[in-house]
Structures are given as structure tokens and as C-alpha cells.
Design a protein around this motif. Sequence first.
Motif, mmCIF file in Angstrom:
data_model
loop_
_atom_site.group_PDB
_atom_site.id
_atom_site.type_symbol
_atom_site.label_atom_id
_atom_site.label_comp_id
_atom_site.label_asym_id
_atom_site.label_seq_id
_atom_site.Cartn_x
_atom_site.Cartn_y
_atom_site.Cartn_z
ATOM 1 N N ILE A 146 -8.326 7.800 -3.871
ATOM 2 C CA ILE A 146 -9.148 8.988 -3.627
ATOM 3 C C ILE A 146 -8.451 10.271 -4.059
ATOM 4 C CG2 ILE A 146 -10.166 10.399 -1.787
ATOM 5 C CD1 ILE A 146 -10.904 7.743 -0.382
ATOM 6 N N LYS B 269 -9.056 3.485 -1.003
ATOM 7 C CA LYS B 269 -8.626 4.733 -0.347
ATOM 8 C C LYS B 269 -7.415 5.335 -1.054
ATOM 9 C CE LYS B 269 -9.919 3.455 4.348
ATOM 10 N NZ LYS B 269 -9.366 3.100 5.667
ATOM 11 N N CYS B 270 -6.517 4.477 -1.549
ATOM 12 C CA CYS B 270 -5.318 4.972 -2.231
ATOM 13 C C CYS B 270 -5.672 5.779 -3.475
ATOM 14 C CB CYS B 270 -4.409 3.800 -2.626
ATOM 15 S SG CYS B 270 -3.647 2.954 -1.227
ATOM 16 N N GLU C 165 -12.023 4.663 13.275
ATOM 17 C CA GLU C 165 -11.152 5.411 12.372
ATOM 18 C C GLU C 165 -11.610 6.858 12.213
ATOM 19 O OE1 GLU C 165 -9.709 5.255 7.707
ATOM 20 O OE2 GLU C 165 -10.078 3.361 8.754
ATOM 21 N N TYR D 231 -10.965 -2.215 0.589
ATOM 22 C CA TYR D 231 -11.305 -0.814 0.871
ATOM 23 C C TYR D 231 -10.040 0.039 1.038
ATOM 24 C CZ TYR D 231 -16.238 -2.054 1.325
ATOM 25 O OH TYR D 231 -17.522 -2.479 1.070
ATOM 26 N N ASP D 232 -8.984 -0.554 1.573
ATOM 27 C CA ASP D 232 -7.711 0.185 1.691
ATOM 28 C C ASP D 232 -7.155 0.537 0.317
ATOM 29 O OD1 ASP D 232 -7.748 0.187 4.443
ATOM 30 O OD2 ASP D 232 -6.413 -1.536 4.661
ATOM 31 N N HIS E 202 -12.003 14.905 0.635
ATOM 32 C CA HIS E 202 -11.048 15.244 -0.433
ATOM 33 C C HIS E 202 -11.664 16.249 -1.416
ATOM 34 C CE1 HIS E 202 -8.262 14.830 -3.800
ATOM 35 N NE2 HIS E 202 -9.281 14.448 -4.561
ATOM 36 N N VAL F 12 -14.698 5.099 3.590
ATOM 37 C CA VAL F 12 -14.201 5.466 2.258
ATOM 38 C C VAL F 12 -14.996 6.652 1.713
ATOM 39 C CG1 VAL F 12 -13.805 4.689 -0.107
ATOM 40 C CG2 VAL F 12 -13.411 3.119 1.791
ATOM 41 N N TYR G 103 0.819 -1.217 0.000
ATOM 42 C CA TYR G 103 0.000 0.000 0.000
ATOM 43 C C TYR G 103 0.853 1.268 0.000
ATOM 44 C CZ TYR G 103 -4.066 -2.926 0.690
ATOM 45 O OH TYR G 103 -5.054 -3.858 0.508
ATOM 46 N N GLN H 258 -16.831 0.194 6.874
ATOM 47 C CA GLN H 258 -15.746 0.391 5.914
ATOM 48 C C GLN H 258 -16.205 1.255 4.742
ATOM 49 O OE1 GLN H 258 -14.975 -3.834 5.335
ATOM 50 N NE2 GLN H 258 -12.905 -3.579 6.150
ATOM 51 N N HIS I 13 -13.878 9.898 3.306
ATOM 52 C CA HIS I 13 -12.599 10.363 2.763
ATOM 53 C C HIS I 13 -12.779 10.994 1.378
ATOM 54 C CE1 HIS I 13 -9.614 9.165 5.742
ATOM 55 N NE2 HIS I 13 -10.224 7.999 5.895
ATOM 56 N N ILE I 14 -13.672 10.427 0.558
ATOM 57 C CA ILE I 14 -13.948 11.006 -0.762
ATOM 58 C C ILE I 14 -14.514 12.420 -0.613
ATOM 59 C CG2 ILE I 14 -15.405 10.835 -2.819
ATOM 60 C CD1 ILE I 14 -15.257 7.750 -2.475
#
Length: 411
Positions: free
Chosen positions: A123, A120-121, A187, A116-117, A168, A161, A74, A157, A164-165
Amino acid sequence: IKSNTHRGFIDWRSCDNICMDMHDCLDMCGETLEDCGYMAALEAAAYILVSGIKLASCADSSSGMLTDVILRTYEPIGNCAKEIAKQDKEMRDQALALIIKNAKKKVFDGWSDWRYDLLKCGICLCDEKSAKKIEKTLDKFLEDIQDDIFPEYRKNQDLIVRYHIHRHLYGRKHANDELYQNISIDELCLIAIKDAMADKNYDEAENLCLDKINKEKFRHYCSNDPEDWDNILYDIYKAANEIDKQITQAKKLLFMGNEQFWNVLKMIFLERGTWNENYEILLNGLRDSKQTVCYRSILIAENEKKRLLEDVMAYPYDLFCYGEYLVKEYPQQVYELCYEEISKNCAEAKARREYKKVTKQIAQLIKWKGNDTAKALIDELKQTYPRRPALLDELGKVEKKLHQALLRERE
């Protein structure tokens, strides 16, 4: 992978061989990234991730090395995405499509955290239009959520995500209501705490952290985890320069077995000039907390040999770990403890493997120059257990070491 597959199976040793190659490939990804080969590095890292997750489903990965490889992928994926986010839209869309395509692969079924991780990368590559592609992908993942063993976990989860979107795209303030609507998710709560600390709103950070601690009363404290709620709470007090609260929380963490907070408290009390009056209080509190390993480590660090002897005499189960610190000053007490402990261990032993442990302890006693005690002990064990040939054989071996030690003494 092919060369390490034997009769259709990959054992742990073969799995580790593959993992070492994967680590080398990830190093190459880093070099490619440094040479501005962003898409090549991203494709390779994503391929390694997918290959690693396939292995997790079919190989013996009990050594833990495979998990390390998967988690390590990751970093280059995230770094590539951040660099590509600075490039033109065509490259950004190409990279995002690659990440979404891989996240959709069935190999991730059952490994939702890693799926899901990966999303996230991607986004950081999104604009409003391309973000809809991730959200559509999330919608599809939610369609089969009812078949999942832990649907609530998957829903959380998904919410993480999406948050975070939105953060951003629209910024932290715009997404703040969404953050607090889902503050029960660990989280997201952690993000809220970090935001509050960045704003120097330490009361808010403290309240959020205390709420988590109070709701999870039966959780296990992880002293080495910087994101354990109790560790975070101490960091909040430190950032706020709340010395009294720092002391209270540091004591709590020390009495839960985190020995690094002994030095934290020592430094605070030395600065205040109150170390001497707090020294005994802290030692007694640590003793009463029953955190034996932590307590004894502190006693060794502070050269409190008498206290260590008292504690070992009360709980001699790991006498041979601490005897070396005590034997020079308290040889007779240590020898007597060894005699009692070895006699008890031998009485409980039933097989050669256990007899070897007993004779290893006798050998340690000989190294500590307890030759007379060792001789008396060997003689007694021979008389007590004359019908245990395996024990007698092991005692004969250690008896030779005793004779050699006695000869050296005479010389």
C-alpha cells in the motif's frame, strides 16, 4: 527443499532443516536491504514467503518453525516497500507489480490471511492510479468468496485492506467515516482506539474498548497479548492517568491470572501509602479467584510460606512443584502430604511409565530428607501391590537411592 524431501514427503525434522535455511536467507535479505539492494531483497523475501506457504500445504510443520518463518518474511517485505516508496515511480510500480503478482498465486488459496497481509505491504507504494491495481485484484478475490468456508471473514479482510489504501491516499480524516462504518472489525476498532489515544480523546478510546469487551463476554483472556481488549483498556487508563480506573482494571486482570499486575497495584498503593491495608484484600481476592498458579507465584514472591502451605494442603495436585519452598520450614506437613499424594498416584497407576512417575516422586521425597517417610511408603506399597512386578522393579531402584541417602546420613 529437494535435499530434505524423502520419498515425496517432508517430515517435521526435514521441515525444520529447511526453515533454518530460510532464516539464513532472510538474514541475507536484511543485509541486501542495508546495501540498498531494495528490489533484490524484495524479490528474495517474496520468494521465501511463497515457498514457505507451499511447504505449509505439504510438509509436516507441526513444530511451528515454518509459521515463524512465514511471519518473519513480512518484515523484510514491508521494510523493502517502505524504502522503495522513497524512490522513483518506475521502481515503485515495479515493486507493487511484484507484490500483486505474488498475492495472486494459487498457493495462497486457503491462506487468505497471508495473502491480504502481503497486499498491505504494497500500500505504501501506491498513488491514486496504481492503487486501482490493488483494488482490481481485491475485486477478483471477492468473485470466488461464495466458495469460501468463512465468507464474512474474507469480506472483513477485504474491507481492512481497502481502508488502509484510502487512508494512505486521502489521509486519516477523509477515511474516518469508512473506519467507523466497519468498527465491528477488530483490526479497524484497534486503529480507531489508537487514533483516539493519539488525539488524547481517552473517553472515546474507553467507550470503543468497553463496547468490544461487553460484546465478547465469553472470550478467553490472553494475558500475554498486548492487543487483548482488557489489556488495551488498562493502557487507556494509564495514558489518561485515571488512577482509580487503573486500580479497578488492574485488579480485574490480576484476578484473571495476570500476575504482572500484582506489582502494578503494589506500586500504586505504595505511592498512595495504602499498601498495608490493601495487601490482605488483594491476596484473599486472588485466592478466591481460583487462579492457582498466579496465586502461588505471588505467595512465593511475597514469602508467604504459611499461606502457600495452606493452599497446597487444600489442593495438593502439584505438591512437588511447590514442596521445595516449604520443606525447610514445614518438613513434617510436606512429608505427610507426599505420603498421601504418592499413595493415591500409585493406586491410580497401571503401567511402568506411571510407576516411574511414582518412584520419581519418592526420589524427590528422599532429596527433601524425608527418608523415614520414603521407607515407610516403599514398604507399604510393596505389601499392598505384591503382584505388580513392574512396580516392584521400580521400587527396588528407588530403594537403592534411599539406602545411599541413609548411609550418607550416618556418615
